[in-house]
Design an enzyme around this catalytic site. Structure first.
Site, PDB file in Angstrom:
ATOM      1  N   ILE A 292      -3.497  20.307 -22.408  1.00  0.00           N
ATOM      2  CA  ILE A 292      -2.836  19.218 -23.147  1.00  0.00           C
ATOM      3  C   ILE A 292      -1.313  19.371 -23.147  1.00  0.00           C
ATOM      4  O   ILE A 292      -0.596  18.559 -23.711  1.00  0.00           O
ATOM      5  CB  ILE A 292      -3.374  19.104 -24.603  1.00  0.00           C
ATOM      6  CG1 ILE A 292      -3.308  20.450 -25.320  1.00  0.00           C
ATOM      7  CG2 ILE A 292      -4.785  18.553 -24.622  1.00  0.00           C
ATOM      8  CD1 ILE A 292      -3.820  20.418 -26.756  1.00  0.00           C
ATOM      9  N   GLY A 293      -0.813  20.401 -22.489  1.00  0.00           N
ATOM     10  CA  GLY A 293       0.636  20.590 -22.386  1.00  0.00           C
ATOM     11  C   GLY A 293       0.963  21.805 -21.544  1.00  0.00           C
ATOM     12  O   GLY A 293       0.136  22.700 -21.386  1.00  0.00           O
TER      13      GLY A 293
ATOM     14  N   ALA B  30       7.222  26.604 -19.225  1.00  0.00           N
ATOM     15  CA  ALA B  30       7.614  27.462 -18.108  1.00  0.00           C
ATOM     16  C   ALA B  30       6.703  28.679 -17.978  1.00  0.00           C
ATOM     17  O   ALA B  30       6.383  29.112 -16.874  1.00  0.00           O
ATOM     18  CB  ALA B  30       9.060  27.901 -18.287  1.00  0.00           C
ATOM     19  N   PHE B  31       6.287  29.252 -19.112  1.00  0.00           N
ATOM     20  CA  PHE B  31       5.483  30.468 -19.081  1.00  0.00           C
ATOM     21  C   PHE B  31       4.192  30.323 -19.882  1.00  0.00           C
ATOM     22  O   PHE B  31       3.543  31.307 -20.190  1.00  0.00           O
ATOM     23  CB  PHE B  31       6.292  31.654 -19.629  1.00  0.00           C
ATOM     24  CG  PHE B  31       7.477  31.996 -18.787  1.00  0.00           C
ATOM     25  CD1 PHE B  31       7.338  32.801 -17.672  1.00  0.00           C
ATOM     26  CD2 PHE B  31       8.736  31.493 -19.088  1.00  0.00           C
ATOM     27  CE1 PHE B  31       8.430  33.106 -16.876  1.00  0.00           C
ATOM     28  CE2 PHE B  31       9.830  31.795 -18.305  1.00  0.00           C
ATOM     29  CZ  PHE B  31       9.677  32.605 -17.193  1.00  0.00           C
ATOM     30  N   SER B  32       3.841  29.097 -20.258  1.00  0.00           N
ATOM     31  CA  SER B  32       2.656  28.904 -21.082  1.00  0.00           C
ATOM     32  C   SER B  32       1.971  27.586 -20.753  1.00  0.00           C
ATOM     33  O   SER B  32       2.551  26.698 -20.131  1.00  0.00           O
ATOM     34  CB  SER B  32       3.038  28.932 -22.567  1.00  0.00           C
ATOM     35  OG  SER B  32       3.879  27.833 -22.881  1.00  0.00           O
ATOM     36  N   VAL B  33       0.723  27.493 -21.188  1.00  0.00           N
ATOM     37  CA  VAL B  33      -0.031  26.244 -21.085  1.00  0.00           C
ATOM     38  C   VAL B  33      -0.727  26.042 -22.430  1.00  0.00           C
ATOM     39  O   VAL B  33      -1.096  27.014 -23.092  1.00  0.00           O
ATOM     40  CB  VAL B  33      -1.056  26.311 -19.918  1.00  0.00           C
ATOM     41  CG1 VAL B  33      -2.079  27.407 -20.139  1.00  0.00           C
ATOM     42  CG2 VAL B  33      -1.755  24.981 -19.729  1.00  0.00           C
ATOM     43  N   VAL B  34      -0.864  24.793 -22.864  1.00  0.00           N
ATOM     44  CA  VAL B  34      -1.573  24.493 -24.107  1.00  0.00           C
ATOM     45  C   VAL B  34      -2.882  23.810 -23.737  1.00  0.00           C
ATOM     46  O   VAL B  34      -2.893  22.826 -22.994  1.00  0.00           O
ATOM     47  CB  VAL B  34      -0.741  23.590 -25.040  1.00  0.00           C
ATOM     48  CG1 VAL B  34      -1.503  23.316 -26.335  1.00  0.00           C
ATOM     49  CG2 VAL B  34       0.608  24.229 -25.348  1.00  0.00           C
TER      50      VAL B  34
ATOM     51  N   ASP C 185      15.593  23.863 -33.009  1.00  0.00           N
ATOM     52  CA  ASP C 185      15.306  22.957 -31.884  1.00  0.00           C
ATOM     53  C   ASP C 185      14.621  21.674 -32.353  1.00  0.00           C
ATOM     54  O   ASP C 185      13.649  21.220 -31.742  1.00  0.00           O
ATOM     55  CB  ASP C 185      14.456  23.667 -30.829  1.00  0.00           C
ATOM     56  CG  ASP C 185      14.536  22.986 -29.463  1.00  0.00           C
ATOM     57  OD1 ASP C 185      15.536  22.270 -29.218  1.00  0.00           O
ATOM     58  OD2 ASP C 185      13.616  23.172 -28.655  1.00  0.00           O
TER      59      ASP C 185
END
Length: 542
Positions: A20-21, A24-28, A136
């Site tokens: 679902i997302g 750069a260094f991760s996936v959801v 942010d």
């Protein structure tokens, strides 16, 4: 023989589903807890690719998210480390981005904007009460709990968040997203909770008219606008906005952070707490139209960056090696997106109003010179050749988070401080040199014949008997300097050093050494605590 037990708790307790997302260094990915059937969002970080500093940031993010329990904040339910991966298990929010939902509404008014900013401020207030600064705040991090009408706004992504004590102000590094950065961050001054309120002011401005208060394709000019607080309320779109709304924006976009309104005060502002009688109920169709273009522009720029990440393994603040098997088709996609971006970005009407009172562009040039030659004959002139620590910037991208600007700034600080140390040596100024060095400075250097030297007396001898009396020209070239940042208060610089000088017979000579200096920050000042120099002694030992 000892047996290493690998944790498999996430794999045992959760079932993973679709992406679902991506970062750069991760996936959801959506996941389900097997024992309850409840759905969550799992942020999966590939820890094999993380540096020690990135690991620290991950631990900080998890620690901060565990602290925050509020209806307007995406909640962390679990944090699990397995071999090669770390899993952060969050609320599954299915309503998408707030800004995307607004443009799909049939009716949108000032009162709706007031309700949105109230929820954002409630989330920010909770963060600040818990000693957390988000750093942010931007549309991409404002989500809706569900697709239902009236779903709660949820603040997400605490990857850049920091912990502060009370109203502590300090320099926590250059981090955030360009269009939402506060003046104090851009001036590299001490900052704290007020940076979040500035970003709220930018968001509120966009909520009311669909375009940002500060804008320029040239990032330097954008920063000049922000530092000067150069925004206005142009006609005709602002003519229909109530004075109370403009007043709140002005209090949020106050240049002096000490005078900026707080989250607690903003929630008591009449436009927020008395919206039914103060905020206008008029439908703002022009705002919706502008916001559609603003959203499209954000998405396109996000797509460009994602494609660049895929094709060049490139991210803001990092420089890495591109995969050797990259396809030309993917490269072509990048170029196509860039061309689309140029076309879109050149249209001022596309969700961005031109500034009528932006400040003049003034250039501030910093010289990233680093210089570290041998102890005996230090150069009058120093040059960095092929600085491999030069960090690539992204293409124009006002909605891209700057993740590692703090590390970049610290590297430049190390180079600059090293330059100051060399300057002291060049001048034969032992007093200035001693101020930059730790009193217990240790060193391995050729002049010490392989022995570890501790303290300043050994170096004082060269200052008093050689350096102060040297008048011959010397030139140093620093080859391939590498700066390694080690936590917040330590760093190491390594390089090859070429020194050109005139010997006693008037002949030009060149010597080479390989050197390393270790720096430690105490009371806000960097001190050289150790250096190691290879090669033959430069000073004649007679």
């Amino acid at each position: 023989m000892a047996t290493t037990v690998t944790c498999t708790r996430f794999t045992d307790e959760y079932q993973l589903y679709e992406d679902i997302g991506k970062g750069a260094f991760s996936v959801v990915r959506r996941c389900v807890k097997l024992c309850t059937g409840h759905e969550y969002a799992a942020k999966i970080i590939n820890t094999k690719k993380l540096s020690a500093r990135d690991h620290q940031k991950l631990e900080r993010e998890a620690r901060i998210c565990r602290l925050l329990k509020h209806s307007n904040i995406v909640r962390l339910h679990d944090s699990i480390s397995e071999e090669g991966f770390h899993y952060l298990v969050f609320d599954l929010v299915t309503g998408g981005e707030l800004f995307e939902d607004i443009v799909a509404r049939e009716y949108y008014s000032e009162a709706d904007a007031s309700h949105c900013i109230q929820q954002i401020l409630e989330a920010v207030l909770h963060c600040h009460q818990m000693g957390v600064v988000h750093r942010d705040l931007k549309p991409e991090n404002l989500l809706l709990a569900s697709k239902c009408k009236g779903a709660a706004v949820k603040l997400a992504d605490f990857g850049l968040a920091i912990e502060v004590q009370g109203d502590q102000q300090a320099w926590f590094g250059f981090a955030g997203t360009p269009g939402y950065l506060s003046p104090e961050v851009l001036r590299k001054e001490a900052y704290g909770k007020p940076v979040d309120i500035w970003a709220c002011g930018v968001i509120l401005y966009i909520l009311l008219v669909g375009y940002p208060p500060f804008w320029d394709e040239d990032q330097h000019k954008l920063y000049q606008q922000i530092k000067a607080g150069a925004y206005d309320f142009p006609s005709p779109e602002w003519d229909t906005v109530t004075p109370e709304a403009k007043n709140l924006i002005n209090q949020m976009l106050t240049i002096n952070p000490a005078k900026r309104i707080t989250a607690h005060e903003a929630l008591k502002h009449p436009w927020v707490c008395q919206r039914s009688t103060v905020a206008s109920m008029m439908h703002r169709q022009e705002t919706v139209e502008c916001l559609k273009k603003f959203n499209a522009r954000r998405k396109l720029k996000g797509a460009i960056l994602t494609t660049m990440l895929a094709t060049r393994n490139f991210s803001v603040g990092r420089q890495t090696t591109a995969p050797a098997t990259m396809s030309t088709a993917a490269s072509g996609t990048t170029m196509g997106l860039v061309e689309q971006a140029k076309s879109l970005l050149n249209k001022k009407a596309d969700g961005v109003k031109p500034q009528t009172n932006s400040t003049k562009n003034s250039s501030a040039i910093t010289s990233p010179k680093g210089s570290l030659p041998p102890a005996a004959l230090e150069p009058q002139t120093t040059v960095i050749h092929n600085p491999v620590d030069g960090i690539k910037e992204s293409s124009d991208s006002t909605n891209t988070t700057i993740e590692d600007e703090d590390a970049k700034a610290r590297k430049q600080e190390i180079i600059k401080t090293t330059e100051q140390l060399i300057e002291a040596v060049n001048n034969g100024d032992f007093e200035a040199y001693a101020k930059i060095c730790d009193p217990g400075l240790t060193s391995f250097e050729p002049e010490a014949l392989g022995n570890l030297v501790e303290g300043m007396d050994f170096h004082r001898f060269y200052f008093e008997n050689l350096l102060a009396k040297n008048s011959k020209p010397i030139h140093t070239t620093i080859l391939n300097p590498h700066v390694h940042v080690i936590g917040e208060d330590a760093a190491c610089i390594a390089y090859i050093r070429l020194t050109q000088y005139i010997d006693g017979q008037g002949r030009p000579r060149t010597s080479q050494s390989e050197e390393t200096r270790v720096w430690h920050r105490r009371d806000g000042k960097w001190q050289n605590v150790h250096f190691h120099c290879s090669g033959a002694p430069v000073a004649p030992l007679q």
